[in-house]
Design an enzyme around this catalytic site. Sequence first.
Site, PDB file in Angstrom:
ATOM      1  N   ASP A  13     -50.851  25.382  30.163  1.00 37.42           N
ATOM      2  CA  ASP A  13     -49.886  24.121  30.086  1.00 37.42           C
ATOM      3  C   ASP A  13     -50.289  23.714  28.504  1.00 37.42           C
ATOM      4  OD1 ASP A  13     -48.713  21.544  30.376  1.00 37.42           O
ATOM      5  OD2 ASP A  13     -50.498  20.654  30.690  1.00 37.42           O
ATOM      6  N   SER A  14     -49.634  22.523  27.987  1.00 41.13           N
ATOM      7  CA  SER A  14     -50.093  21.964  26.747  1.00 41.13           C
ATOM      8  C   SER A  14     -51.394  21.505  26.921  1.00 41.13           C
ATOM      9  CB  SER A  14     -49.063  21.000  26.255  1.00 41.13           C
ATOM     10  OG  SER A  14     -49.120  20.134  27.359  1.00 41.13           O
ATOM     11  N   CYS A  76     -46.180  24.002  33.133  1.00 36.36           N
ATOM     12  CA  CYS A  76     -45.728  23.204  32.098  1.00 36.36           C
ATOM     13  C   CYS A  76     -44.017  23.303  32.343  1.00 36.36           C
ATOM     14  CB  CYS A  76     -45.989  23.476  30.885  1.00 36.36           C
ATOM     15  SG  CYS A  76     -45.454  22.768  29.395  1.00 36.36           S
ATOM     16  N   GLU A 155     -53.984  12.350  28.317  1.00 41.51           N
ATOM     17  CA  GLU A 155     -54.750  13.225  28.022  1.00 41.51           C
ATOM     18  C   GLU A 155     -55.984  12.360  27.197  1.00 41.51           C
ATOM     19  OE1 GLU A 155     -54.743  16.466  26.933  1.00 41.51           O
ATOM     20  OE2 GLU A 155     -53.231  16.974  28.287  1.00 41.51           O
ATOM     21  N   CYS A 187     -43.266  16.707  35.177  1.00 46.18           N
ATOM     22  CA  CYS A 187     -44.367  17.024  33.864  1.00 46.18           C
ATOM     23  C   CYS A 187     -45.354  17.311  34.809  1.00 46.18           C
ATOM     24  CB  CYS A 187     -44.378  15.715  33.023  1.00 46.18           C
ATOM     25  SG  CYS A 187     -45.755  16.258  31.941  1.00 46.18           S
ATOM     26  N   HIS A 189     -48.666  16.840  33.972  1.00 44.80           N
ATOM     27  CA  HIS A 189     -49.785  15.719  33.743  1.00 44.80           C
ATOM     28  C   HIS A 189     -49.263  14.334  34.822  1.00 44.80           C
ATOM     29  CE1 HIS A 189     -50.240  17.609  30.050  1.00 44.80           C
ATOM     30  NE2 HIS A 189     -51.123  16.990  29.911  1.00 44.80           N
TER      31      HIS A 189
HETATM   32  N1  DGL Z   1     -47.323  19.129  31.097  1.00 41.57           N
HETATM   33  C1  DGL Z   1     -46.153  19.531  30.483  1.00 41.57           C
HETATM   34  C2  DGL Z   1     -44.943  19.572  31.131  1.00 41.57           C
HETATM   35  O1  DGL Z   1     -44.851  19.668  32.364  1.00 41.57           O
HETATM   36  C3  DGL Z   1     -46.339  19.071  29.208  1.00 41.57           C
HETATM   37  C4  DGL Z   1     -46.311  17.955  28.636  1.00 41.57           C
HETATM   38  C5  DGL Z   1     -46.391  17.535  27.103  1.00 41.57           C
HETATM   39  O2  DGL Z   1     -47.213  18.459  26.407  1.00 41.57           O
HETATM   40  O3  DGL Z   1     -45.630  16.823  26.470  1.00 41.57           O
HETATM   41  O4  DGL Z   1     -43.898  19.256  30.666  1.00 41.57           O
END
Ligand code: DGL
Length: 277
Positions: A13-14, A76, A155, A187, A189
């Site tokens: 993931d990011s 992600c 984050e 997402c 997150h």
């Molecule tokens: N968690 C990621 C997603 O599912 C990336 C979120 C990001 O870095 O903007 O898209």
Amino acid sequence: MNSEREKPIGIFDSGLGGLTVVREIWRDLPQERITYFGDTARVPYGGRSAAEITEFNSQIIEFMLQEGIKAVIFACNTSSALALQEMRKRYPVPMFGIIKPGAKAALATSSNRRIGLLATEATVKSGAYERAILALEPTAQVFPMACPKLVPLIEKGELDSPETEGALQEYIDPLAEAGVDTLIYGCTHYPFLDSVITRLYPGRFKLVDPAKSCVREVREYLQQNALLAQEARGEDRYFVSGDPGHFAALGSRLAGRILPAPQKVDVFGENALKVLP
Ligand code: DGL
């Protein structure tokens, strides 16, 4: 330990969001080892171009292949939307995205076929969720909402600050007005905001975390291909491109389990893809 089935599953993931997928692996595939990569030096991905995401994903997958993995989960949505197809052409390793399983789960959950999508700008722009949902159910209606403020807040560990609550209301109120009965966490997150969303909108929405159905698909694939790990579970490994201390502390809090200390991997310049001492 050397056979293919005993290799870890790569998850990337990011940043911290992929830990919502890790949690599901712990629950559903507890015997599997994980090699995790959080690209925390370049988070957020959500405002980036397809070319950038493709380049970053390519680097991460090459790194994971060097480390030895039997499959890769794109934990992600942004990467699944913008780079998964291209990565499948480039690397001969089983790859799992999170959008199709999320689309299926949302359709199985919604009663009125009006589905709200919370996602990054890049995922919303790609139209990937609408395509996946409408391919399965052409009468469904998808209401997408880009939520650029959320990943930077998560984050930083701000799960229920006034700023986070304000951003959630800004994004979710219009979806409530549109009459959606289901919200997809588009997402990885966002499931970390589950309790604050439930508190702000008690009983108003069914909440879909695509990580659950994604991991179910991975389990079925591993079963069908004789790739389920059989031996006692070894240590998971975590790699980040940014600050390892921050990832370990906040990641352990978010995932609800102490994570092993991550190793730092340089993703820039001449040292790219080297694990730093
Ligand atoms: N968690 C990621 C997603 O599912 C990336 C979120 C990001 O870095 O903007 O898209």
